[in-house]
Design an enzyme around this catalytic site. Structure first.
Site, PDB file in Angstrom:
ATOM      1  N   LYS A 132       0.733  10.128   2.067  1.00 46.77           N
ATOM      2  CA  LYS A 132       0.074  10.786   3.194  1.00 46.77           C
ATOM      3  C   LYS A 132       0.584  10.280   4.548  1.00 46.77           C
ATOM      4  O   LYS A 132       0.555  11.015   5.550  1.00 46.77           O
ATOM      5  CB  LYS A 132      -1.439  10.586   3.110  1.00 46.77           C
ATOM      6  CG  LYS A 132      -2.102  11.264   1.923  1.00 46.77           C
ATOM      7  CD  LYS A 132      -2.050  12.775   2.021  1.00 46.77           C
ATOM      8  CE  LYS A 132      -2.868  13.437   0.940  1.00 46.77           C
ATOM      9  NZ  LYS A 132      -2.829  14.919   1.015  1.00 46.77           N
ATOM     10  N   SER A 134       2.331   9.127  -6.270  1.00 46.13           N
ATOM     11  CA  SER A 134       1.940   9.489  -4.906  1.00 46.13           C
ATOM     12  C   SER A 134       1.129   8.420  -4.192  1.00 46.13           C
ATOM     13  O   SER A 134       1.073   8.405  -2.964  1.00 46.13           O
ATOM     14  CB  SER A 134       1.154  10.802  -4.908  1.00 46.13           C
ATOM     15  OG  SER A 134      -0.044  10.666  -5.664  1.00 46.13           O
ATOM     16  N   GLU A 165      -9.089  15.913   7.920  1.00 49.44           N
ATOM     17  CA  GLU A 165      -9.993  15.979   6.783  1.00 49.44           C
ATOM     18  C   GLU A 165      -9.448  15.013   5.727  1.00 49.44           C
ATOM     19  O   GLU A 165      -8.270  14.678   5.730  1.00 49.44           O
ATOM     20  CB  GLU A 165     -10.065  17.400   6.226  1.00 49.44           C
ATOM     21  CG  GLU A 165      -8.961  17.785   5.249  1.00 49.44           C
ATOM     22  CD  GLU A 165      -7.544  17.709   5.798  1.00 49.44           C
ATOM     23  OE1 GLU A 165      -6.620  17.423   5.012  1.00 49.44           O
ATOM     24  OE2 GLU A 165      -7.348  17.948   7.005  1.00 49.44           O
TER      25      GLU A 165
END
Length: 385
Positions: free
Chosen positions: A88, A366, A110
């Site tokens: 991210k 991830s 969010e």
């Protein structure tokens, strides 16, 4: 696709399905990103920040013991080793730089699993941009570790108590907040969902994963595998291999399997595939992995599915938990439960026609599993009861 999709479309999906009040803001972001992305100065600044502050490039790690057990050769693209612990941060840093370039004073985000919230809070602290993060109340409870991190970094965390109190509702609330603050705030959307230009822009910020992996792999792997919620780590990974012979596999949570079981519809400003009832109402998603607790996928994933270029499959909670434990015990890596879904599919499919023995697999890890320890402890206690 390095140029913007025409009118934000990926086949029949994508577009900009937003209230008239948000159209100027979306156009502003699209124009700013298109200009920034062809500006060598912006690209150099981003690359420098990703190297100095994020820790790029991340390595590709051979999973030797796991490979021996499964009979396929697995290599892990280690996004869990980035600063903040997940992919991210790539997108958050990119959008924060873009927000500064646009003259915005703060960031809105969010989050579900909390990793995008942490990444945005980190980028905001680094670039002196206040951050407001919307997070479903249920996720605030199960991801308290990341809530503390966000607040420690100076972000305001707003619990969302509507609907299922998870990622879908947090996204809806963040978009509503953006409507009233477009002139001074930038919405740092965390996945390849939402109105154009977000699905394309976030994919481009995340394609560093796939581009690096392509350079790091000696030969093109037979399979490229990644977990899919909205789908940003998968989109970034697939971007590096879309023009190769590799089979692309996106692994969803069975309770949030938009690409696997969804139908065409509109949510959060984009047309894509979503779980719906017989009346076309969006269904609530469920997954033990908060980052996969979303009822659909980004429009590019829907398009790749229709083209047959990517395959999408679904895995249940139990298989993901077992796969996380297996990786921990074979490789000394505790993965995020999101990534564990991709691992679970590899473990289940290895040696079958879906993943023949002897195949080579590149799997994007991830994120790391620190955030999921409380969930794993609770699951272990339930199994002993």
């Amino acid at each position: 696709m390095r140029t913007p999709p025409q009118e934000g479309r990926f086949g029949e999906y994508g577009g900009r399905w937003v209230p008239e009040s948000l159209v100027p803001a979306c156009l502003e972001v699209a124009d700013a990103f298109e200009k920034a992305w062809v500006d060598p100065g912006f690209r150099e600044q981003l690359q420098t920040m990703l190297a100095r502050h994020v820790g790029r490039p991340t390595p590709v790690t051979p999973a030797e013991r796991l490979s021996a057990e499964l009979g396929v050769t697995v290599a892990l693209k280690r996004e869990d080793l980035t600063h903040t612990g997940s992919h991210k941060i790539n997108n958050a840093v990119g959008q924060a730089l873009l927000a500064k370039r646009m003259g915005k004073q703060r960031l809105i985000a969010e989050t579900g699993a909390g990793m995008h919230g942490v990444a945005t809070a980190t980028a905001g602290a680094l670039l002196d941009l206040p951050v407001t993060v919307f997070m479903g109340e249920q996720d605030v409870e199960r991801q308290s570790h990341n809530v503390f991190r966000m607040r420690y970094l100076g972000a305001e965390v707003v619990p969302v108590r509507s609907g299922s109190r998870t990622l879908k509702d947090a996204t809806s609330e963040a978009m509503r907040h953006w409507v009233s603050s477009t002139e001074e705030a930038h919405y740092c959307l965390g996945s390849v969902v939402g109105p154009h230009p977000y699905p394309w822009m976030v994919r481009e910020f995340q394609r560093v994963i796939g581009d690096e992996a392509r350079e790091q792999h000696v030969t093109v792997p037979d399979f490229v595998v990644a977990c899919v919620g909205g789908g940003s780590n998968a989109a970034g990974t697939f971007a590096g291999f879309a023009d190769t012979s590799a089979r692309l596999v996106g692994v969803e949570a069975i309770g949030g399997s938009g690409a696997t079981s969804g139908q065409a519809g509109v949510l959060h400003g984009s047309r894509s595939l979503f779980l719906q009832d017989e009346h076309g109402q969006i269904l609530e998603a469920h997954s033990i992995a908060a980052g996969l607790d979303y009822p659909g996928v980004g429009p590019e994933h829907a398009h790749l599915r229709d083209l047959g270029r990517a395959q999408y499959v679904a895995v249940n909670d139990e298989a993901a938990v077992a796969a996380a434990a297996r990786l921990a015990r074979t490789e000394g890596i505790i993965p995020a439960l999101e990534s564990a879904h991709a691992l679970a599919w590899v473990a289940e499919a290895a040696g079958t026609p879906d993943l023949p023995a002897g195949s080579t697999v590149l799997l994007t890890l991830s994120g790391r599993g620190d955030k999921d320890i409380t969930t794993l402890i609770a699951r272990a206690e339930e199994s002993r009861a």
